[in-house]
Design an enzyme around this catalytic site. Structure first.
Site, PDB file in Angstrom:
ATOM      1  N   LYS A  14       0.821  -1.208   0.000  1.00  0.00           N
ATOM      2  CA  LYS A  14       0.000   0.000   0.000  1.00  0.00           C
ATOM      3  C   LYS A  14       0.859   1.265   0.000  1.00  0.00           C
ATOM      4  CE  LYS A  14      -2.144  -1.159   3.765  1.00  0.00           C
ATOM      5  NZ  LYS A  14      -1.523  -2.450   4.101  1.00  0.00           N
ATOM      6  N   ARG A  89     -10.314   0.414   9.079  1.00  0.00           N
ATOM      7  CA  ARG A  89      -9.988  -0.959   9.470  1.00  0.00           C
ATOM      8  C   ARG A  89     -11.158  -1.685  10.107  1.00  0.00           C
ATOM      9  NH1 ARG A  89      -3.771  -1.003  11.650  1.00  0.00           N
ATOM     10  NH2 ARG A  89      -2.873  -0.347   9.671  1.00  0.00           N
ATOM     11  N   ARG A 128      11.459  -5.574   4.620  1.00  0.00           N
ATOM     12  CA  ARG A 128      11.208  -4.210   5.085  1.00  0.00           C
ATOM     13  C   ARG A 128      11.773  -4.012   6.482  1.00  0.00           C
ATOM     14  NH1 ARG A 128       5.082  -2.204   5.237  1.00  0.00           N
ATOM     15  NH2 ARG A 128       5.077  -3.206   7.269  1.00  0.00           N
ATOM     16  N   ARG A 134      11.420  -1.107  11.621  1.00  0.00           N
ATOM     17  CA  ARG A 134      10.153  -0.785  12.262  1.00  0.00           C
ATOM     18  C   ARG A 134       9.813  -1.852  13.295  1.00  0.00           C
ATOM     19  NH1 ARG A 134       5.791   0.608   7.656  1.00  0.00           N
ATOM     20  NH2 ARG A 134       4.543  -0.569   9.138  1.00  0.00           N
ATOM     21  N   ARG A 145      -0.508  -8.468  13.532  1.00  0.00           N
ATOM     22  CA  ARG A 145      -1.119  -7.504  12.609  1.00  0.00           C
ATOM     23  C   ARG A 145      -1.814  -8.215  11.456  1.00  0.00           C
ATOM     24  NH1 ARG A 145       3.286  -4.489  10.504  1.00  0.00           N
ATOM     25  NH2 ARG A 145       1.791  -3.142   9.454  1.00  0.00           N
TER      26      ARG A 145
END
Length: 189
Positions: A14, A89, A128, A134, A145
């Site tokens: 995204k 969400r 990532r 992160r 998640r």
């Protein structure tokens, strides 16, 4: 005004695709994840409140998320439109977004869901995490998640499908091919 909801599980692409769409269509990108991370990094009151929730891979309460999102939309009164990335969400969030946009004389134009399988998601997030570090990309947080997406967030899609606003595209493959497919959908509007 073009208002686009870009939908998909963590790691679906995204953010990557949003950057390209912003450039092509001159849209304002609103990523709730980016907003929360900025608040956490800036150690704002909101950042302190949501820091532990995000670190645990949980969703921030609707009321906090909606207020933050509305604040961001109001900051860009002359925008050509918005890309909502990571929001809504939940169905109540989708309903709140619809009501907010209606009050502003606008609406969601199209919802595009990037379909990506679990193996691909795991690979992308691992890469990532190496680059960004992160905290929410760590394997245990990621699984929470992804589980949250497939147990709760996925239920937003029928809401938009009933409105005939939902289009699904294959989110697996080359970035440019996915972008071309996204543009083909958006250009219809």
């Amino acid at each position: 005004m073009l208002n686009l909801v870009l939908f998909g599980p963590p790691g679906a692409g995204k953010g990557t695709q949003s950057e390209k769409l912003i450039s092509k269509y001159n849209l304002v990108h609103i990523s709730t994840g980016d907003l929360f991370r900025a608040h956490v990094k800036g150690q704002t009151e909101l950042g302190r409140r949501v820091s532990q929730i995000l670190a645990d891979g949980q969703l921030v309460p609707d009321s906090v998320t909606i207020a933050m999102l509305e604040e961001e939309v109001v900051k860009s009164p002359g925008a050509n439109g918005f890309i909502f990335d990571g929001f809504p969400r939940t169905v109540p969030q989708a309903q709140a977004l619809d009501n907010f946009l209606i009050d502003k004389g606008s609406k969601i134009t199209v919802v595009i869901a990037l379909d990506v399988d679990q193996a691909e998601l795991n690979q992308r997030i691992a890469e990532r995490h190496k680059i960004s570090g992160r905290v929410d990309d760590a394997a245990d947080k990621l699984q929470k998640r992804v589980d949250e997406y497939f147990s709760k967030t996925i239920h937003v899609l029928p809401y938009y499908d009933e409105q005939r606003k939902l289009t699904r595209i294959n989110g697996k493959g080359e970035i440019e091919e996915i972008f071309k497919n996204l543009c083909a959908v958006i250009d219809k509007y």
